[in-house]
Design a protein around this motif. Structure first.
Motif, PDB file in Angstrom:
ATOM      1  N   ARG A 108      -2.017   7.632   4.843  1.00 28.74           N
ATOM      2  CA  ARG A 108      -2.364   7.912   3.442  1.00 28.74           C
ATOM      3  C   ARG A 108      -2.972   6.684   2.776  1.00 28.74           C
ATOM      4  NH1 ARG A 108       0.055   7.019  -1.334  1.00 28.74           N
ATOM      5  NH2 ARG A 108       1.968   6.205  -0.385  1.00 28.74           N
ATOM      6  N   ARG A 109      -2.517   5.517   3.227  1.00 27.38           N
ATOM      7  CA  ARG A 109      -3.021   4.255   2.696  1.00 27.38           C
ATOM      8  C   ARG A 109      -4.260   3.768   3.453  1.00 27.38           C
ATOM      9  NH1 ARG A 109       0.840   1.723  -0.592  1.00 27.38           N
ATOM     10  NH2 ARG A 109       2.834   2.831  -0.691  1.00 27.38           N
ATOM     11  N   LYS A 139      -3.149  -5.047   0.357  1.00 28.33           N
ATOM     12  CA  LYS A 139      -2.903  -4.144  -0.776  1.00 28.33           C
ATOM     13  C   LYS A 139      -1.426  -3.782  -0.874  1.00 28.33           C
ATOM     14  CE  LYS A 139      -7.454  -2.009  -1.378  1.00 28.33           C
ATOM     15  NZ  LYS A 139      -8.221  -0.736  -1.438  1.00 28.33           N
ATOM     16  N   ILE A 140      -0.786  -3.584   0.273  1.00 26.24           N
ATOM     17  CA  ILE A 140       0.646  -3.296   0.268  1.00 26.24           C
ATOM     18  C   ILE A 140       1.417  -4.503  -0.251  1.00 26.24           C
ATOM     19  CG2 ILE A 140       2.654  -3.018   1.789  1.00 26.24           C
ATOM     20  CD1 ILE A 140       1.114  -0.935   3.324  1.00 26.24           C
ATOM     21  N   ASP A 159       2.568   7.734   5.956  1.00 25.45           N
ATOM     22  CA  ASP A 159       2.337   6.956   4.743  1.00 25.45           C
ATOM     23  C   ASP A 159       1.228   5.928   4.951  1.00 25.45           C
ATOM     24  OD1 ASP A 159       3.376   6.443   1.955  1.00 25.45           O
ATOM     25  OD2 ASP A 159       3.501   4.417   2.783  1.00 25.45           O
ATOM     26  N   GLU A 167       1.316  -4.542  -3.922  1.00 22.64           N
ATOM     27  CA  GLU A 167       2.133  -3.491  -4.539  1.00 22.64           C
ATOM     28  C   GLU A 167       3.619  -3.748  -4.410  1.00 22.64           C
ATOM     29  OE1 GLU A 167       2.894   1.356  -4.121  1.00 22.64           O
ATOM     30  OE2 GLU A 167       1.145   0.436  -3.162  1.00 22.64           O
ATOM     31  N   LYS A 207      -5.817  -3.350   4.008  1.00 20.51           N
ATOM     32  CA  LYS A 207      -4.776  -2.443   3.512  1.00 20.51           C
ATOM     33  C   LYS A 207      -3.410  -3.138   3.487  1.00 20.51           C
ATOM     34  CE  LYS A 207      -8.085   0.467   3.382  1.00 20.51           C
ATOM     35  NZ  LYS A 207      -8.837   0.551   2.102  1.00 20.51           N
TER      36      LYS A 207
END
Length: 207
Positions: free
Chosen positions: A173-174, A126-127, A170, A130, A123
């Motif tokens: 959520r991720r 992934k951040i 948050d 982004e 994760k």
């Protein structure tokens, strides 16, 4: 040359160099060299390196339910066991590696936390994809500003805040795991986004 006066100056410098300088620090750090070193050199210093961010996220998630000094004592073991906190390698750990970690007496041998670390590494990447970096993501919550709180006693320092609630929510959520609001608040203190050194602490306000 006035040898006598020079001798007085040299003697004064010598006495000063030997004088014990009393530095007040946050009381939680006293009594343990590990805590003192961590407090004086790292705690509250602003972090902008993604690898260091991941290290603290890993350590803080491992700390849940345990004392922080337990984690600090095992810090080097964690570093060795988790490939120098290389989140790209960690993201690819398989069952064989998990079993290896579960047999490593130098770390916290709790399957769910180990699995959470692997999940969080994925994760985390992934951040980065982004936001270009995790650092940009995490500092965006405060618009790249440090929150400097003012307390006279460590007993006044909260366990969590609206900010840690927001970030934890948050991250959840991720799909991050083991990063509740209390854990995130501790992480924010560690990486310098929040400065909770007491006002009389000699480290107060260090960037």
């Amino acid at each position: 040359m006035n040898i006598k006066n020079n001798y007085v100056i040299i003697k004064a410098k010598y006495i000063y160099s030997r004088r014990e300088v009393s530095m007040e620090r946050c009381d939680w750090a006293n009594g343990s060299k590990i805590y003192i070193d961590y407090h004086d050199k790292e705690w509250g210093v602003a972090v902008h390196d993604d690898k260091v961010h991941f290290e603290f996220l890993l350590l803080e998630s491992m700390q849940a339910g345990l004392s922080w000094i337990t984690i600090l004592k095992k810090r080097e073991n964690f570093k060795l066991a988790f490939d120098n906190y290389d989140y790209k390698k960690i993201s690819k750990y398989d069952e064989e590696k998990i079993e290896e970690l579960l047999n490593n007496e130098g770390i916290i041998r709790y399957r769910k936390k180990i699995e959470a670390t692997i999940n969080n590494a994925n994760k985390f990447i992934k951040i980065q994809d982004e936001f270009e970096s995790f650092d940009k993501y995490i500092w965006s919550f405060t618009e790249n500003k440090r929150i400097i709180n003012h307390y006279e006693d460590t007993k006044e320092v909260p366990a969590k805040s609206k900010l840690s609630d927001e970030i934890s929510k948050d991250l959840k959520r991720r799909k991050f795991k083991f990063l509740g609001s209390v854990t995130i608040y501790s992480y924010l203190q560690a990486v310098g986004i929040i400065d909770d050194h007491i006002d009389s602490c000699f480290r107060k306000g260090y960037i």
